[in-house]
Structures are given as structure tokens and as C-alpha cells.
Design a protein around this motif. Structure first.
Motif, PDB file in Angstrom:
ATOM      1  N   LEU A 111       0.800  -1.221   0.000  1.00 23.37           N
ATOM      2  CA  LEU A 111       0.000   0.000   0.000  1.00 23.37           C
ATOM      3  C   LEU A 111       0.837   1.278   0.000  1.00 23.37           C
ATOM      4  N   SER A 112       2.155   1.138  -0.088  1.00 24.35           N
ATOM      5  CA  SER A 112       3.021   2.317  -0.034  1.00 24.35           C
ATOM      6  C   SER A 112       3.090   3.068  -1.355  1.00 24.35           C
ATOM      7  N   VAL A 113       2.548   2.481  -2.422  1.00 21.74           N
ATOM      8  CA  VAL A 113       2.554   3.141  -3.731  1.00 21.74           C
ATOM      9  C   VAL A 113       1.120   3.258  -4.242  1.00 21.74           C
ATOM     10  N   ARG A 114       0.916   4.185  -5.168  1.00 20.56           N
ATOM     11  CA  ARG A 114      -0.403   4.380  -5.763  1.00 20.56           C
ATOM     12  C   ARG A 114      -0.712   3.208  -6.701  1.00 20.56           C
ATOM     13  N   PRO A 115      -1.907   2.602  -6.604  1.00 23.43           N
ATOM     14  CA  PRO A 115      -2.258   1.504  -7.513  1.00 23.43           C
ATOM     15  C   PRO A 115      -2.313   1.987  -8.957  1.00 23.43           C
ATOM     16  N   GLY A 116      -2.173   1.056  -9.899  1.00 26.10           N
ATOM     17  CA  GLY A 116      -2.083   1.455 -11.300  1.00 26.10           C
ATOM     18  C   GLY A 116      -3.080   0.792 -12.221  1.00 26.10           C
ATOM     19  N   ALA A 117      -3.296   1.432 -13.369  1.00 25.28           N
ATOM     20  CA  ALA A 117      -4.139   0.859 -14.421  1.00 25.28           C
ATOM     21  C   ALA A 117      -3.393  -0.272 -15.126  1.00 25.28           C
ATOM     22  N   LEU A 118      -2.072  -0.112 -15.246  1.00 24.00           N
ATOM     23  CA  LEU A 118      -1.213  -1.130 -15.851  1.00 24.00           C
ATOM     24  C   LEU A 118      -0.194  -1.558 -14.812  1.00 24.00           C
ATOM     25  N   GLY A 119       0.097  -2.839 -14.770  1.00 20.75           N
ATOM     26  CA  GLY A 119       1.039  -3.302 -13.760  1.00 20.75           C
ATOM     27  C   GLY A 119       1.789  -4.546 -14.172  1.00 20.75           C
ATOM     28  N   LEU A 120       2.701  -4.961 -13.314  1.00 16.91           N
ATOM     29  CA  LEU A 120       3.511  -6.144 -13.593  1.00 16.91           C
ATOM     30  C   LEU A 120       2.667  -7.403 -13.593  1.00 16.91           C
ATOM     31  N   TRP A 121       1.640  -7.443 -12.738  1.00 18.16           N
ATOM     32  CA  TRP A 121       0.763  -8.620 -12.690  1.00 18.16           C
ATOM     33  C   TRP A 121       0.016  -8.804 -14.011  1.00 18.16           C
ATOM     34  N   GLN A 122      -0.558  -7.700 -14.543  1.00 18.47           N
ATOM     35  CA  GLN A 122      -1.265  -7.798 -15.826  1.00 18.47           C
ATOM     36  C   GLN A 122      -0.311  -8.198 -16.949  1.00 18.47           C
ATOM     37  N   ALA A 123       0.887  -7.642 -16.939  1.00 19.82           N
ATOM     38  CA  ALA A 123       1.863  -7.941 -17.987  1.00 19.82           C
ATOM     39  C   ALA A 123       2.343  -9.384 -17.910  1.00 19.82           C
ATOM     40  N   SER A 124       2.270  -9.966 -16.708  1.00 21.65           N
ATOM     41  CA  SER A 124       2.787 -11.320 -16.500  1.00 21.65           C
ATOM     42  C   SER A 124       1.755 -12.406 -16.766  1.00 21.65           C
ATOM     43  N   GLY A 125       0.489 -12.004 -16.915  1.00 19.24           N
ATOM     44  CA  GLY A 125      -0.521 -13.028 -17.178  1.00 19.24           C
ATOM     45  C   GLY A 125      -1.886 -12.729 -16.615  1.00 19.24           C
ATOM     46  N   ARG A 126      -1.994 -11.662 -15.849  1.00 17.04           N
ATOM     47  CA  ARG A 126      -3.277 -11.202 -15.319  1.00 17.04           C
ATOM     48  C   ARG A 126      -4.020 -12.311 -14.584  1.00 17.04           C
ATOM     49  N   SER A 127      -5.220 -12.654 -15.008  1.00 23.05           N
ATOM     50  CA  SER A 127      -6.044 -13.617 -14.280  1.00 23.05           C
ATOM     51  C   SER A 127      -5.499 -15.037 -14.315  1.00 23.05           C
ATOM     52  N   LEU A 128      -4.496 -15.284 -15.132  1.00 22.16           N
ATOM     53  CA  LEU A 128      -3.868 -16.612 -15.159  1.00 22.16           C
ATOM     54  C   LEU A 128      -2.983 -16.810 -13.935  1.00 22.16           C
ATOM     55  N   ILE A 129      -2.642 -15.720 -13.256  1.00 20.37           N
ATOM     56  CA  ILE A 129      -1.767 -15.783 -12.088  1.00 20.37           C
ATOM     57  C   ILE A 129      -2.576 -15.496 -10.834  1.00 20.37           C
ATOM     58  N   GLU A 130      -2.630 -16.445  -9.932  1.00 18.55           N
ATOM     59  CA  GLU A 130      -3.429 -16.325  -8.727  1.00 18.55           C
ATOM     60  C   GLU A 130      -2.536 -16.085  -7.508  1.00 18.55           C
ATOM     61  N   TYR A 131      -3.159 -15.794  -6.375  1.00 20.53           N
ATOM     62  CA  TYR A 131      -2.424 -15.698  -5.117  1.00 20.53           C
ATOM     63  C   TYR A 131      -1.939 -17.090  -4.726  1.00 20.53           C
ATOM     64  N   PRO A 132      -0.769 -17.231  -4.076  1.00 23.60           N
ATOM     65  CA  PRO A 132       0.107 -16.165  -3.564  1.00 23.60           C
ATOM     66  C   PRO A 132       1.138 -15.645  -4.574  1.00 23.60           C
ATOM     67  N   GLU A 133       1.203 -16.251  -5.763  1.00 20.68           N
ATOM     68  CA  GLU A 133       2.184 -15.786  -6.743  1.00 20.68           C
ATOM     69  C   GLU A 133       1.940 -14.334  -7.114  1.00 20.68           C
ATOM     70  N   ARG A 134       0.679 -13.952  -7.204  1.00 22.75           N
ATOM     71  CA  ARG A 134       0.357 -12.567  -7.547  1.00 22.75           C
ATOM     72  C   ARG A 134       0.943 -11.601  -6.509  1.00 22.75           C
ATOM     73  N   THR A 135       0.889 -11.994  -5.232  1.00 27.51           N
ATOM     74  CA  THR A 135       1.438 -11.158  -4.170  1.00 27.51           C
ATOM     75  C   THR A 135       2.905 -10.839  -4.425  1.00 27.51           C
ATOM     76  N   GLN A 136       3.671 -11.879  -4.765  1.00 33.40           N
ATOM     77  CA  GLN A 136       5.107 -11.692  -4.992  1.00 33.40           C
ATOM     78  C   GLN A 136       5.372 -10.801  -6.201  1.00 33.40           C
ATOM     79  N   ILE A 137       4.555 -10.931  -7.236  1.00 32.31           N
ATOM     80  CA  ILE A 137       4.724 -10.111  -8.442  1.00 32.31           C
ATOM     81  C   ILE A 137       4.444  -8.642  -8.148  1.00 32.31           C
TER      82      ILE A 137
END
Length: 211
Positions: free
Chosen positions: A154-180
């Protein structure tokens, strides 16, 4: 995980880019906004063309995110009424495949695959709730996925585009999404943001993980 403070010049430049990009997006894409709005009203005259939901922003401040409506009006009630489906929704990283999601309309499915449903977030960027690049804004119940690293996320402003979306978006679930998402926070910088924008453009054209 320790995060180095971001340079003030980076933060100022990032915010300036957000404002300019948001204004250009709202102006240049205004015809698409009008067309989508009209189509949604024709498809469902009694429903709002916009979807509004509370998300958690920088430093834990709640805000309302805006999207073009891709679901039926009583979507939340439908989801929570089916306990099995809701459990699968949570277990799948608060997402469901379009074919299994009874909330999504046929038109909404297209809007999601094309990412057109996200366009109203230019307004969120303009008023400072979101940035062009950053972790995807989440609902309050997802914060538990970040455990004792919640404040870092929460220390940064959330974004419209991010590393999670670029890496696979809904194909990547928690907890892997957390690390990304935390990886982005740790490495955020001007050139890193640019690389993520290009990766997102490629992912959007491929419709990678878009549901």
C-alpha cells in the motif's frame, strides 16, 4: 522485504505523466466512451453504463474505481448466493473464468477481453486515485493475501497497468500474484515503468489472461 524510498523527481515526473496521459486519454478516446455508453444503455436501458466499486488505494485510503459495466446489475448478490461458486472465486484469486461466471453479460465479455471496460479509469488517474503504472487496486478482503507486507504493498499508488497484468493477469493467482506486485514496489522506477507499459500493450493485444 525492505523498500528503498523513491526519488522525489521520479514521483513528481510519474504524477505529471499520469495527469497528461489521463487528459489525453479522456479527450482522444471520448468518441469510444460515447459509443460504448450508448451501446450499454441500448443493451440494458435501466442499468447504469458505469460500474463503481470501492478499492483500497495508497496508504490504505479507500476510493471508488470506475469501469464500463460488464456484469448484470445484481452481480454481487448472485455471486455470494452461490457458496460453492463464491469459494471458487476466492480460491482463484477473486476471479472467475468468463464461461463460468454467471454475472458477466455477452457484451461485457467482449469489453473485458478488449480491456475497453477499463477506460473510465483515466478519470481515476486524473484525480490521483490511481497511476498509469502500479499494482492493481484490490478490494479490502484481498489485503489478507499480503500478510505482514500489506503496508509495503500500500506504499505506492495503484495502477491501471502493472507487472501482474503484464505477467498473465487472471492466469496468475495468489500467492504468486502477491510476490509479483511486491516485486514492482521494490523495483519501481522510470525505465521500469516504461517497460511494464510496453509489456501490457503486448498482453492486451494477445488478450492474455483477460477475463
Amino acid at each position: 522485504m525492505k523498500i528503498k524510498p523513491k526519488h522525489k523527481s521520479y514521483l513528481i515526473t510519474k504524477r505529471l505523466i499520469d495527469v497528461v496521459f489521463a487528459l489525453l486519454g479522456l479527450i482522444v478516446l471520448s468518441p469510444i466512451f460515447v459509443i460504448v455508453f450508448v451501446i450499454l444503455k441500448i443493451d440494458s436501458p435501466k442499468s447504469s453504463a458505469l460500474f463503481e466499486q470501492q478499492r483500497i488505494g495508497k496508504n490504505g485510503k479507500p476510493f471508488h474505481i470506475y469501469k464500463f459495466r460488464s456484469m448484470v446489475p445484481n452481480a454481487e448478490e448472485i455471486l455470494k448466493a452461490d457458496k460453492v461458486l463464491y469459494e471458487k472465486y476466492v480460491a482463484s484469486g477473486y476471479k472467475l473464468p468468463t464461461k463460468e461466471d454467471p454475472r458477466i453479460t455477452k457484451l461485457g465479455s467482449f469489453l473485458r477481453r478488449s480491456t475497453i471496460d477499463e477506460l473510465p479509469q483515466f478519470w481515476n488517474m486524473l484525480i490521483g486515485d490511481m497511476s498509469l503504472v502500479g499494482p492493481r487496486p484490490i478490494v479490502a478482503e484481498e489485503l489478507k493475501e499480503y500478510g505482514d507486507q500489506k503496508d509495503i504493498f500500500l506504499s505506492v499508488r495503484p495502477g491501471a497497468l502493472g507487472l501482474w497484468q503484464a505477467s498473465g493477469r487472471s492466469l496468475i493467482e495468489y500467492p504468486e500474484r502477491t510476490q509479483i506486485e511486491l516485486e514492482y514496489v521494490a523495483n519501481a522506477g522510470f525505465f521500469y515503468d516504461i517497460s511494464i507499459v510496453f509489456r501490457n500493450v503486448i498482453a492486451i493485444f494477445k488478450s492474455k489472461g483477460a477475463y
